[in-house]
Motif scaffolding. Structure first.
Motif, PDB file in Angstrom:
ATOM      1  N   GLU A 160      -2.939  12.681  26.791  1.00 28.65           N
ATOM      2  CA  GLU A 160      -3.045  11.321  26.260  1.00 28.65           C
ATOM      3  C   GLU A 160      -3.941  11.377  25.033  1.00 28.65           C
ATOM      4  N   VAL A 161      -3.419  10.876  23.906  1.00 22.36           N
ATOM      5  CA  VAL A 161      -4.190  10.892  22.671  1.00 22.36           C
ATOM      6  C   VAL A 161      -4.161   9.515  22.016  1.00 22.36           C
ATOM      7  N   ALA A 162      -5.143   9.299  21.149  1.00 18.51           N
ATOM      8  CA  ALA A 162      -5.212   8.077  20.356  1.00 18.51           C
ATOM      9  C   ALA A 162      -5.632   8.456  18.941  1.00 18.51           C
ATOM     10  N   VAL A 163      -5.267   7.611  17.995  1.00 18.88           N
ATOM     11  CA  VAL A 163      -5.663   7.805  16.605  1.00 18.88           C
ATOM     12  C   VAL A 163      -6.772   6.804  16.284  1.00 18.88           C
ATOM     13  N   GLU A 164      -7.903   7.337  15.835  1.00 17.51           N
ATOM     14  CA  GLU A 164      -9.007   6.499  15.373  1.00 17.51           C
ATOM     15  C   GLU A 164      -8.898   6.428  13.852  1.00 17.51           C
ATOM     16  N   THR A 165      -8.949   5.218  13.300  1.00 18.29           N
ATOM     17  CA  THR A 165      -8.817   5.034  11.862  1.00 18.29           C
ATOM     18  C   THR A 165      -9.974   4.172  11.356  1.00 18.29           C
ATOM     19  N   VAL A 166     -10.669   4.647  10.336  1.00 17.45           N
ATOM     20  CA  VAL A 166     -11.759   3.893   9.702  1.00 17.45           C
ATOM     21  C   VAL A 166     -11.636   4.006   8.186  1.00 17.45           C
ATOM     22  N   VAL A 223      -7.745  11.090  24.919  1.00 15.40           N
ATOM     23  CA  VAL A 223      -8.285   9.907  25.592  1.00 15.40           C
ATOM     24  C   VAL A 223      -9.123  10.317  26.796  1.00 15.40           C
ATOM     25  N   ASP A 224      -8.634  11.260  27.591  1.00 18.27           N
ATOM     26  CA  ASP A 224      -9.331  11.663  28.816  1.00 18.27           C
ATOM     27  C   ASP A 224     -10.409  12.716  28.589  1.00 18.27           C
ATOM     28  N   ASP A 225     -10.150  13.640  27.654  1.00 17.72           N
ATOM     29  CA  ASP A 225     -11.080  14.765  27.500  1.00 17.72           C
ATOM     30  C   ASP A 225     -11.959  14.683  26.252  1.00 17.72           C
ATOM     31  N   GLY A 226     -11.671  13.753  25.337  1.00 23.79           N
ATOM     32  CA  GLY A 226     -12.474  13.592  24.130  1.00 23.79           C
ATOM     33  C   GLY A 226     -12.325  14.701  23.106  1.00 23.79           C
ATOM     34  N   ILE A 279       0.846  -1.183   0.000  1.00 23.60           N
ATOM     35  CA  ILE A 279       0.000   0.000   0.000  1.00 23.60           C
ATOM     36  C   ILE A 279       0.890   1.245   0.000  1.00 23.60           C
ATOM     37  N   ILE A 280       0.518   2.233  -0.814  1.00 23.79           N
ATOM     38  CA  ILE A 280       1.205   3.527  -0.789  1.00 23.79           C
ATOM     39  C   ILE A 280       0.166   4.628  -0.602  1.00 23.79           C
ATOM     40  N   THR A 281       0.613   5.760  -0.105  1.00 22.01           N
ATOM     41  CA  THR A 281      -0.259   6.925   0.054  1.00 22.01           C
ATOM     42  C   THR A 281      -0.188   7.770  -1.211  1.00 22.01           C
ATOM     43  N   ALA A 282      -1.361   8.055  -1.800  1.00 22.93           N
ATOM     44  CA  ALA A 282      -1.407   8.885  -3.006  1.00 22.93           C
ATOM     45  C   ALA A 282      -1.725  10.338  -2.673  1.00 22.93           C
ATOM     46  N   ALA A 283      -2.543  10.560  -1.643  1.00 23.61           N
ATOM     47  CA  ALA A 283      -2.918  11.925  -1.263  1.00 23.61           C
ATOM     48  C   ALA A 283      -3.341  11.924   0.197  1.00 23.61           C
ATOM     49  N   THR A 284      -3.117  13.060   0.840  1.00 26.12           N
ATOM     50  CA  THR A 284      -3.550  13.206   2.227  1.00 26.12           C
ATOM     51  C   THR A 284      -3.943  14.655   2.478  1.00 26.12           C
ATOM     52  N   SER A 285      -4.938  14.828   3.328  1.00 23.80           N
ATOM     53  CA  SER A 285      -5.399  16.157   3.712  1.00 23.80           C
ATOM     54  C   SER A 285      -5.631  16.154   5.215  1.00 23.80           C
ATOM     55  N   THR A 286      -5.079  17.149   5.898  1.00 24.13           N
ATOM     56  CA  THR A 286      -5.159  17.183   7.356  1.00 24.13           C
ATOM     57  C   THR A 286      -5.647  18.540   7.835  1.00 24.13           C
ATOM     58  N   SER A 287      -6.527  18.517   8.822  1.00 29.60           N
ATOM     59  CA  SER A 287      -6.977  19.738   9.503  1.00 29.60           C
ATOM     60  C   SER A 287      -6.541  19.660  10.950  1.00 29.60           C
ATOM     61  N   TYR A 288      -5.908  20.732  11.437  1.00 25.31           N
ATOM     62  CA  TYR A 288      -5.449  20.808  12.823  1.00 25.31           C
ATOM     63  C   TYR A 288      -6.459  21.651  13.596  1.00 25.31           C
ATOM     64  N   LEU A 289      -7.080  21.051  14.608  1.00 25.30           N
ATOM     65  CA  LEU A 289      -8.224  21.686  15.253  1.00 25.30           C
ATOM     66  C   LEU A 289      -7.963  22.169  16.679  1.00 25.30           C
ATOM     67  N   ALA A 290      -7.060  21.517  17.394  1.00 24.20           N
ATOM     68  CA  ALA A 290      -6.733  21.919  18.765  1.00 24.20           C
ATOM     69  C   ALA A 290      -5.305  21.480  19.066  1.00 24.20           C
ATOM     70  N   GLN A 291      -4.671  22.169  19.985  1.00 18.47           N
ATOM     71  CA  GLN A 291      -3.297  21.836  20.343  1.00 18.47           C
ATOM     72  C   GLN A 291      -3.219  20.521  21.108  1.00 18.47           C
ATOM     73  N   THR A 292      -2.085  19.845  20.923  1.00 18.34           N
ATOM     74  CA  THR A 292      -1.762  18.654  21.711  1.00 18.34           C
ATOM     75  C   THR A 292      -0.482  18.967  22.456  1.00 18.34           C
ATOM     76  N   ARG A 293      -0.517  18.775  23.756  1.00 20.25           N
ATOM     77  CA  ARG A 293       0.667  19.038  24.592  1.00 20.25           C
ATOM     78  C   ARG A 293       1.276  17.720  25.047  1.00 20.25           C
ATOM     79  N   LEU A 294       2.485  17.781  25.546  1.00 20.00           N
ATOM     80  CA  LEU A 294       3.233  16.585  25.932  1.00 20.00           C
ATOM     81  C   LEU A 294       2.445  15.704  26.908  1.00 20.00           C
ATOM     82  N   GLY A 295       1.755  16.307  27.870  1.00 19.28           N
ATOM     83  CA  GLY A 295       1.031  15.530  28.878  1.00 19.28           C
ATOM     84  C   GLY A 295      -0.329  15.016  28.450  1.00 19.28           C
TER      85      GLY A 295
END
Length: 133
Positions: A74-80, A98-101, A56-72
């Protein structure tokens, strides 16, 4: 239409991911999306060796950054999987606290089935297509 084949991948952040402003740099958020993709490939498709034979290769990607993520944070990536074509499929991803949604970033990627021996795109293998259903 988003289908049910979803993975949730916890992300371990590193000190080096954080820039001088104290938040995870957007480039590193893209790396987190890649970790989520790799997890989805293994978990849903059963694909492990991406560059030997069919992969599998990536042909195109588009990303929107909506809120800051800081070192402390906890985050997860949901993929569908969002859409399936004859040679490509589209993955939809979200980085969520993870904690704040809180939705921190979302991305859409067009992925192409690829024969690394012949160096050309191929039809999505039927075994993968069955697992995508």
């Amino acid at each position: 239409m988003i289908m049910e084949k979803k993975t949730i991948t916890p992300i371990q952040k590193r000190f080096a991911d954080v820039d001088i402003l104290g938040h995870v740099n957007n480039v590193n958020l893209q790396h987190y999306f890649d970790v989520g993709k790799s997890d989805w490939f293994r978990t849903v498709l059963g694909v492990r060796d991406f560059w030997e034979g069919e992969g599998i290769i990536t042909a195109a990607t588009s990303t929107s950054y909506l809120a800051q993520t800081r070192l402390g944070d906890e985050v997860a990536v949901e993929t569908v999987i969002e859409k399936v074509g004859s040679k490509s499929f589209t993955l939809s991803q979200r980085i969520v606290g993870v904690d704040d949604g809180i939705l921190r970033a979302e991305s859409s990627s067009v992925m192409v089935a690829f024969d690394f021996t012949r160096q050309e795109s191929i039809e999505i293998p039927s075994a993968w297509r069955d697992k995508m259903k």
